[in-house]
Scaffold this active site. Structure first.
Site, PDB file in Angstrom:
ATOM      1  N   THR A 178       0.866  -1.169   0.000  1.00 27.58           N
ATOM      2  CA  THR A 178       0.000   0.000   0.000  1.00 27.58           C
ATOM      3  C   THR A 178       0.904   1.221   0.000  1.00 27.58           C
ATOM      4  O   THR A 178       1.937   1.236   0.657  1.00 27.58           O
ATOM      5  CB  THR A 178      -0.867   0.062   1.268  1.00 27.58           C
ATOM      6  N   GLU A 182      -5.615  -4.127   0.920  1.00 28.11           N
ATOM      7  CA  GLU A 182      -5.742  -5.097   2.018  1.00 28.11           C
ATOM      8  C   GLU A 182      -6.925  -6.045   1.844  1.00 28.11           C
ATOM      9  O   GLU A 182      -7.111  -6.967   2.634  1.00 28.11           O
ATOM     10  CB  GLU A 182      -5.925  -4.349   3.358  1.00 28.11           C
ATOM     11  N   LYS A 232     -13.278  17.125  12.990  1.00 27.33           N
ATOM     12  CA  LYS A 232     -14.025  16.963  14.230  1.00 27.33           C
ATOM     13  C   LYS A 232     -14.283  18.336  14.833  1.00 27.33           C
ATOM     14  O   LYS A 232     -13.383  18.973  15.371  1.00 27.33           O
ATOM     15  CB  LYS A 232     -13.270  16.056  15.187  1.00 27.33           C
ATOM     16  N   TRP A 270     -18.782  15.187  13.471  1.00 25.96           N
ATOM     17  CA  TRP A 270     -17.892  14.939  12.337  1.00 25.96           C
ATOM     18  C   TRP A 270     -18.384  15.680  11.104  1.00 25.96           C
ATOM     19  O   TRP A 270     -19.560  15.608  10.757  1.00 25.96           O
ATOM     20  CB  TRP A 270     -17.825  13.436  12.026  1.00 25.96           C
TER      21      TRP A 270
END
Lengths: 541, 541
Positions: A185, A330, A438, A443
């Site tokens: 990655t 992944e 935040k 959020w």
């Protein structure tokens, strides 16, 4: 008590064997790096893979050894995956778009013994080879006629090297959990991390994604993965296409709109897949040239979010169904696919496009969890945002040669995505965990603000990051690249956004820049932006 | 070196978990044995399966224990498979159409501890129970209101018994090769033999058959398996439908044309599957009633060969695609599926129907071998006949509690079918090994002669067996049941056949009978015919 079924481990060679026997005449058509179109059948590809397996064995490559590739999508790269895994070695795809230091790090960390590379990358690797002491030999994926003069260690053209073996070889047998593939990655922070696929994981994922609600490849399909094999396990096309007997069209190094369109039309492609950048290029080319998509039925868009206008253009102007897909290196990589479940009933154009903006639902073998920061489950109501965690047989449990603990106590992997999941299981990414803003305990999605801002007629690109605020902890800062010749005003932009979002989501400030930094895979590099605006102070803060 | 993917064994409970979470509102609609239509969602079915698992556990049923079912296709039978396998016990489907002695043999050989049975079968089992000492308790698949007075040991209605547990239960964890299902083959000779499926084999097969070229179930499908769950693992529908999120319609005990048609239309079925007998009934009903098939897209025909006229009627009169499928209890069961590969190009009506008579090509996970009696490989040229052998992860390696060696030295199982395979991998059954007629060293297909004979307007049914011949070893004898009121002549029948086959295939003689004996599963009982004609002498022999 065990069942009395035959022992038949899920080994990758069985895919090319099946394709060669049951779909032996189906074609793998490639735009070669040298230029001309090259055609081979699955039966021939199997023969060449056997030859490669034998040649690798003679080279001393053994079970578990890594063989790196730095290559475009062509038949040679495709067959190499089968030749390498056929002796239990590991194909290790390297992304040539990474920075030099990352490529060097990855090749050394993986301890690759061989590197198979396309002509394109010879200058790059010549420059890097002194830093790659572990690589015993460089094989250039071309024939003798096209072999360049090169300083690469023990260099040989692939065709000459392959020609030293014949097809008289039996695939090696081993446990189906044996490592098969390695892909790093390219995170925006820290060193790249290697994901180590197994024979079993690749086959289970490929079987699951060939369900009609996902890739659903059939032996009547002609599939063109524009997504490179080096991008997240090639989105499984190298396995799922031959497993289904679908023909493959491999676009080589030319991914511009005109070249992609030429292949789509000439070879009667029915399904294609790639990142939005490629489709921008294709749609622009079609608009300029007045071209059509006369055989294409489906385009799978992944890697990053497909803009609504792109989906609308494919579906309404060209009659091609768009499926948004989401995955991760992944996850081998498919995590979800946006096909429409019957639960939604009849949808009008706008509602359908809204739904198609979601990342979709998972195939069998991918389990979702939605949690808050404390790991508690959150409701699947389509509005509660939380962390997406995943579990399944083709999902990483750890990284290669690292001891990070990456699974939670229930065995789920945290994707790093902030999402909603609706009552029908459709997932929608609203942000990355590390990019969410935040503000006052709530959020704010940076991605939603960016998508909204680029809808303004004077804005070419937009990024949103959180900056410190004494009262609200963080507040959104909107960073804008204006379209050429346009000079949008702060107040106009905010007014444009104001009616479309909750009041407290409105960016605290707007700054104008000439360019936004990107990662090697084309994503906005928010770490760099945060660094650039580290000293920034909000007005009044 | 092993890959670094998550450990996620292929356990059957994951299928109903996936269906409940991702397709929780999709329906399982059943015609109950009591009469009314019953509807349940996958989410509810999962809840009831968990309750059953808990109840079985309390009953003392343990890993590997067998729980028998003698039941039609309803939601109770469906959920029972999940409840039973969810604690590692084994669902053992018993075919109620077998002869009493076979049912007794099978239940005792399997050492079933419980028997779940439909109301329909209470009288049968009451009659047999004294010969079934191992069965501790009989559970009647109904509720308290419909529970009959019965002498069955420790009998209880399923709903009352289930009501003693709740859903608060966690599926047991174990190796994916753990036994999950047991189904006995009802061979025409010898004792029935048990095939023991595993969790892994059921899941791999279900994943493979959901490829678009095979069953290809989607969450937009409504699937009606008319084939009973007790017939060859229910052709995998109990797993492949919830795995894909397809709705299920389960026809209960009523398999006549009118009842089947009512369900197809009322519940908007898109795909159905069953044996030719059922489709004869449906087509006759449609012809009489003038009914249509307004939602049905595909009918899968297996169990025995679909007559050409049946395929033509479905495709041309009702616009429904026919897929011939072939499998065996020993193959979980799908072995091949006749979908059209692109290799055949454009086909006219007759050529397409010819192709659709073939049994088709195998999914990934089924390997074919074509050999002669000596085990040598034969060419796949579409004309060379030989024995079909198969290998794969959902194919038996031995029978339950028997030590017959059933695999060849390469691990292939001999299907007992005599077939051709064409260059594109399409398989066509010409006979059973034990029914083929060996004449002068060559093979004559009894099935081809039968199919040809029933094309004669005066013939209702035909069977062909080999009878001894001093010169040719064996010669074909044609046994005919004339249509009511018709009296075909020997010479006319032979003349009818003569132009359509090789001269030496022509039956040596013709005999007329009132009826031909059948096995419990509806196949011609050739052993009985051979016994009937043991003393027969061919004219001039």
């Amino acid at each position: 008590m065990l069942g009395l079924m035959q022992d038949w481990p899920l080994l990758i060679h069985r895919v090319i064997d099946h394709a060669a026997v049951q779909h032996g005449n189906r074609l793998v058509i490639s735009r070669s790096v040298e230029g001309p179109i090259h055609t081979i059948t699955y039966a021939e590809a199997r023969g060449r893979a056997l030859r490669l397996a034998k040649r690798l064995d003679r080279e001393g490559i053994r079970l578990g050894d890594r063989v790196a590739t730095l290559a475009w999508n062509t038949w040679r790269h495709f067959e190499a995956w089968y030749g390498i895994t056929g002796i239990g070695a590991v194909y290790h795809t390297v992304n040539p778009r990474l920075f030099d230091d990352q490529i060097v790090y990855i090749l050394n960390h993986a301890e690759d013994r061989l590197l198979l590379l396309d002509l394109t990358f010879v200058p790059l690797v010549e420059k890097l080879q002194s830093r790659l002491p572990g690589i015993e030999r460089f094989i250039v994926l071309t024939d003798a006629a096209h072999m360049p003069d090169t300083t690469l260690r023990n260099a040989m053209s692939y065709e000459e090297w392959l020609g030293e073996a014949d097809e008289d070889f039996a695939w090696r047998q081993f446990d189906e959990n044996t490592a098969a593939g390695l892909c790093y990655t390219s995170g925006t922070t820290g060193e790249p991390k290697g994901v180590l696929y197994s024979h079993r994981s690749n086959l289970l994922l490929s079987l699951a994604v060939n369900n009609p609600d996902f890739l659903g490849l059939s032996c009547r399909d002609v599939a063109m993965p524009v997504v490179p094999l080096f991008h997240a396990n090639g989105w499984s096309f190298a396995f799922s296409a031959p497993l289904a007997g679908a023909s493959l069209v491999l676009p080589g190094a030319k991914l511009d709109g005109a070249s992609v369109h030429e292949l789509l039309e000439t070879y009667r492609v029915t399904i294609t897949a790639g990142v939005p950048t490629v489709w921008f290029g294709l749609l622009q080319h079609l608009e300029k040239s007045g071209g059509r998509l006369s055989t294409l039925q489906r385009v799978v868009i992944g890697g990053s979010a497909a803009p609504r206008a792109m989906t609308a253009a494919f579906e309404e102007r060209y009659g091609v169904t768009v499926n948004h897909a989401w995955g991760m290196t992944e996850m081998s990589p498919l995590g979800s696919f946006c096909s429409i479940k019957p639960d939604y009933g009849a949808l009008d154009r706008e509602a359908l496009l809204d739904l198609k903006m979601k990342q979709g639902h998972p195939p069998f073998g991918v389990e979702f969890r939605l949690t808050n920061d404390a790991g508690q489950d959150l409701p699947w109501d389509g509005s509660t945002v939380g962390r997406l965690k995943v579990r399944g047989p083709a999902i990483a449990k750890s990284y290669f040669r690292r001891d990070d603990e990456i699974l939670d106590e229930h065995g789920f992997f945290d994707t790093g995505d902030v999402v909603t999941i609706d009552p029908h299981g459709m997932m929608h990414i609203t942000d990355r965990t590390k990019d969410i803003i935040k503000s006052g305990g709530e959020w704010i999605s940076s991605i939603e603000l960016e998508n909204l801002a680029v809808g303004h007629p004077d804005i070419a690109e937009a990024a949103v990051i959180g900056v410190q605020h004494p009262k609200w902890d963080e507040r959104p800062l909107l960073i804008i690249v204006p379209k050429e010749g346009r000079t949008p005003k702060r107040e106009d932009v905010l007014a444009f956004m104001e009616d479309r979002i909750a009041r407290w989501w409105l960016p605290e400030d707007v700054v104008f820049v000439n360019a936004i930094p990107h990662t090697a895979t084309g994503k906005i590099q928010k770490t760099a932006l945060r660094e650039m605006f580290r000293e920034y102070r909000l007005p009044g803060a």
